[in-house]
Motif scaffolding. Structure first.
Motif, PDB file in Angstrom:
ATOM      1  N   GLU A  41       4.035   9.916 -11.011  1.00 12.39           N
ATOM      2  CA  GLU A  41       3.736   9.748 -12.481  1.00 12.39           C
ATOM      3  C   GLU A  41       2.357   9.026 -12.419  1.00 12.39           C
ATOM      4  OE1 GLU A  41       6.086   8.426 -16.349  1.00 12.39           O
ATOM      5  OE2 GLU A  41       5.802   6.745 -14.842  1.00 12.39           O
ATOM      6  N   TRP A  42       2.099   7.985 -11.530  1.00 11.77           N
ATOM      7  CA  TRP A  42       0.880   7.217 -11.666  1.00 11.77           C
ATOM      8  C   TRP A  42       1.036   6.491 -10.192  1.00 11.77           C
ATOM      9  CZ3 TRP A  42       0.746   1.632 -13.462  1.00 11.77           C
ATOM     10  CH2 TRP A  42      -0.492   0.919 -13.876  1.00 11.77           C
ATOM     11  N   GLN A  43      -0.195   6.299  -9.601  1.00 13.61           N
ATOM     12  CA  GLN A  43      -0.544   5.586  -8.492  1.00 13.61           C
ATOM     13  C   GLN A  43      -1.613   4.572  -8.662  1.00 13.61           C
ATOM     14  OE1 GLN A  43      -0.472   7.449  -4.672  1.00 13.61           O
ATOM     15  NE2 GLN A  43      -0.476   5.633  -3.525  1.00 13.61           N
ATOM     16  N   PRO A  44      -1.752   3.306  -9.111  1.00 15.37           N
ATOM     17  CA  PRO A  44      -2.709   2.648  -9.614  1.00 15.37           C
ATOM     18  C   PRO A  44      -3.509   2.063  -8.092  1.00 15.37           C
ATOM     19  CG  PRO A  44      -0.728   1.416  -9.813  1.00 15.37           C
ATOM     20  CD  PRO A  44      -0.286   2.714  -9.450  1.00 15.37           C
ATOM     21  N   ASP A  45      -2.869   2.162  -7.167  1.00 15.73           N
ATOM     22  CA  ASP A  45      -3.482   1.921  -5.914  1.00 15.73           C
ATOM     23  C   ASP A  45      -2.649   2.359  -4.518  1.00 15.73           C
ATOM     24  OD1 ASP A  45      -1.744  -0.299  -5.171  1.00 15.73           O
ATOM     25  OD2 ASP A  45      -2.742  -1.390  -6.754  1.00 15.73           O
ATOM     26  N   ASN A  48       1.203   0.944  -4.514  1.00 17.34           N
ATOM     27  CA  ASN A  48       1.931   0.963  -5.541  1.00 17.34           C
ATOM     28  C   ASN A  48       1.930   2.382  -6.248  1.00 17.34           C
ATOM     29  OD1 ASN A  48       2.571  -2.062  -6.211  1.00 17.34           O
ATOM     30  ND2 ASN A  48       0.426  -2.006  -5.932  1.00 17.34           N
ATOM     31  N   ILE A  49       3.212   2.747  -6.636  1.00 17.50           N
ATOM     32  CA  ILE A  49       3.445   4.223  -6.916  1.00 17.50           C
ATOM     33  C   ILE A  49       4.703   4.082  -8.001  1.00 17.50           C
ATOM     34  CG2 ILE A  49       4.807   4.900  -5.133  1.00 17.50           C
ATOM     35  CD1 ILE A  49       3.130   7.728  -5.263  1.00 17.50           C
ATOM     36  N   TYR A  50       4.467   4.943  -8.873  1.00 11.51           N
ATOM     37  CA  TYR A  50       5.544   5.177  -9.881  1.00 11.51           C
ATOM     38  C   TYR A  50       6.034   6.718  -9.909  1.00 11.51           C
ATOM     39  CZ  TYR A  50       4.123   0.677 -11.413  1.00 11.51           C
ATOM     40  OH  TYR A  50       3.818  -0.826 -11.284  1.00 11.51           O
ATOM     41  N   ALA A  59       9.672   2.748  -9.430  1.00  7.02           N
ATOM     42  CA  ALA A  59       8.397   2.025  -8.900  1.00  7.02           C
ATOM     43  C   ALA A  59       8.745   1.756  -7.659  1.00  7.02           C
ATOM     44  CB  ALA A  59       7.871   0.818  -9.765  1.00  7.02           C
ATOM     45  N   HIS A  61       6.750  -0.612  -4.302  1.00  7.35           N
ATOM     46  CA  HIS A  61       5.785  -1.567  -4.274  1.00  7.35           C
ATOM     47  C   HIS A  61       5.690  -1.809  -2.809  1.00  7.35           C
ATOM     48  CE1 HIS A  61       5.329  -1.761  -8.317  1.00  7.35           C
ATOM     49  NE2 HIS A  61       6.722  -2.204  -8.527  1.00  7.35           N
TER      50      HIS A  61
END
Length: 133
Positions: A41-45, A48-50, A59, A61
């Motif tokens: 859905e989202w991987q800000p860095d 971290n991954i959702y 999530a 971490h």
């Protein structure tokens, strides 16, 4: 028997989000994406991954040290739509080499499920549970 002191507000859908600390980040991501079929859905860095299955968000971490003394998680439950789905998932996991800790079992309440481990050892329950399925 415990009785709540006040009426609980409505509107809660259930547990739809869970976050885990993991040391073996890539192995865990691969398990949930490649074997469980979740999507990113989202991987800000990079740490971290959702992940989502269009109903839940998991999530992950990355940490160097998992704080075991603080961890109180027993297992993560993934609810299935039909009782027949339990054995399909079980067979699929066996073929993929997923570590099964308890084979499928039907319970007195009509629920049917099994337990296995993800790539880094979290206990998962794959279950059909009539009240929520």
């Amino acid at each position: 028997m415990y009785k709540p002191e006040a009426k609980v507000p409505g509107g809660m859908l259930g547990i739809r989000h869970l976050a885990l600390f993991v040391k073996e980040f890539e192995a865990c991501v691969n398990f949930y994406v490649d074997i469980m079929g979740m999507q990113i859905e989202w991987q800000p860095d990079a740490d971290n991954i959702y992940l989502t299955n269009q109903g839940d968000v998991l999530a992950l971490h990355r940490v160097e040290y998992v704080p075991q003394a603080q961890q109180r998680l027993d297992h993560i439950g993934f609810v299935l739509n039909a009782i027949e789905d339990v054995d399909c998932w079980y067979d699929y996991f066996v073929k993929r080499g997923v570590k099964i800790t308890e084979p499928p079992k039907t319970h007195r309440d009509g629920a049917r499920g099994f337990y296995c481990l993800d790539a880094v050892g979290h206990l998962l329950e794959i279950i059909y549970h009539p009240p929520i399925s």
